[in-house]
Design an enzyme around this catalytic site. Sequence first.
Site, mmCIF file in Angstrom:
data_model
loop_
_atom_site.group_PDB
_atom_site.id
_atom_site.type_symbol
_atom_site.label_atom_id
_atom_site.label_comp_id
_atom_site.label_asym_id
_atom_site.label_seq_id
_atom_site.Cartn_x
_atom_site.Cartn_y
_atom_site.Cartn_z
ATOM 1 N N CYS A 92 0.855 -1.190 0.000
ATOM 2 C CA CYS A 92 0.000 0.000 0.000
ATOM 3 C C CYS A 92 0.884 1.230 0.000
ATOM 4 C CB CYS A 92 -0.958 0.040 1.184
ATOM 5 S SG CYS A 92 -2.160 1.404 1.050
ATOM 6 N N TYR A 126 -6.384 8.415 -6.037
ATOM 7 C CA TYR A 126 -6.759 8.980 -4.750
ATOM 8 C C TYR A 126 -7.510 10.304 -4.893
ATOM 9 C CZ TYR A 126 -2.691 5.976 -3.897
ATOM 10 O OH TYR A 126 -1.790 4.948 -3.897
ATOM 11 N N CYS A 139 -0.341 3.690 -7.402
ATOM 12 C CA CYS A 139 -1.206 2.986 -6.456
ATOM 13 C C CYS A 139 -1.181 1.515 -6.825
ATOM 14 C CB CYS A 139 -2.631 3.526 -6.534
ATOM 15 S SG CYS A 139 -3.836 2.567 -5.584
#
Length: 265
Positions: free
Chosen positions: A82, A139, A200
């Site tokens: 992550c 995001y 990501c």
Amino acid sequence: MPHPPTYRIGQIVPSSNVTMETEVPAILRARQRVAPERFTFHSSRMRMTHVTPEQLRAMDADSDRCAVELSDAHVDVLGYACLVAIMSMGLGYHREAEQRLHARTVENAAPAPVVTSAGALVQGLHTMGARKVALLAPYMRPLTRTVVDYLTHEGIEVLDYRALEIPNNLDVAAHDPARLPELARALDHGDADAVVLSACVQMPSLGAIEEAEQILGKPVVSAAVCTAHQLLRALDLPAVAPGAGHLLSGAYAEAPLVRGAASGG
């Protein structure tokens, strides 16, 4: 004839992440077509459903447990899957996280190197000499700015970026990777040394990396591709895999694994 060696890849994964357990194995299984080593894949999960600072902090606190669980399986390397959880904990935090989680494996009598996707993206860009980049991230805008600031601190200038603003982590995984090359084309990438197609590890992009390189005419990476590169180097294996773009083309197969200080201010 002796059997080729098999390495156990451990992944510390957000509970809602469904991409790193597909893209990293896909990269390393493609490598098996050109190299003798074989891999198995093992995961431990940290609870997270929405990509918010609060859930990311709570999730990161759970990573020590995951490192211990995976070291119970005597994995050969651990990947923390992550990126923004690490970056949201403060500038340079990937070094602290990698050292702390490695210490948990040592305490459990099963020492293993630890790679974070955040540190891997930084190192992958430095490995290619990419000091200026453009990037795409799923995001919300404030968290995307966190990624930009983190890279800036590491000596990597972000010339342009786009925040896709997808708050639900499963929706991030459902984003169509076929859209990414055109989204990347719309970035101001002319002076960029490389383009980050997905900053990501939940937003899938592997199948679009090489198409984007052809369209943009420059190296294209993702957080997942950089993580695979660093996992291989942590195992002291040549970092090469077909179909994953320039970083894993073989040009940087023997690049050193660096655990140095930040190069930015």
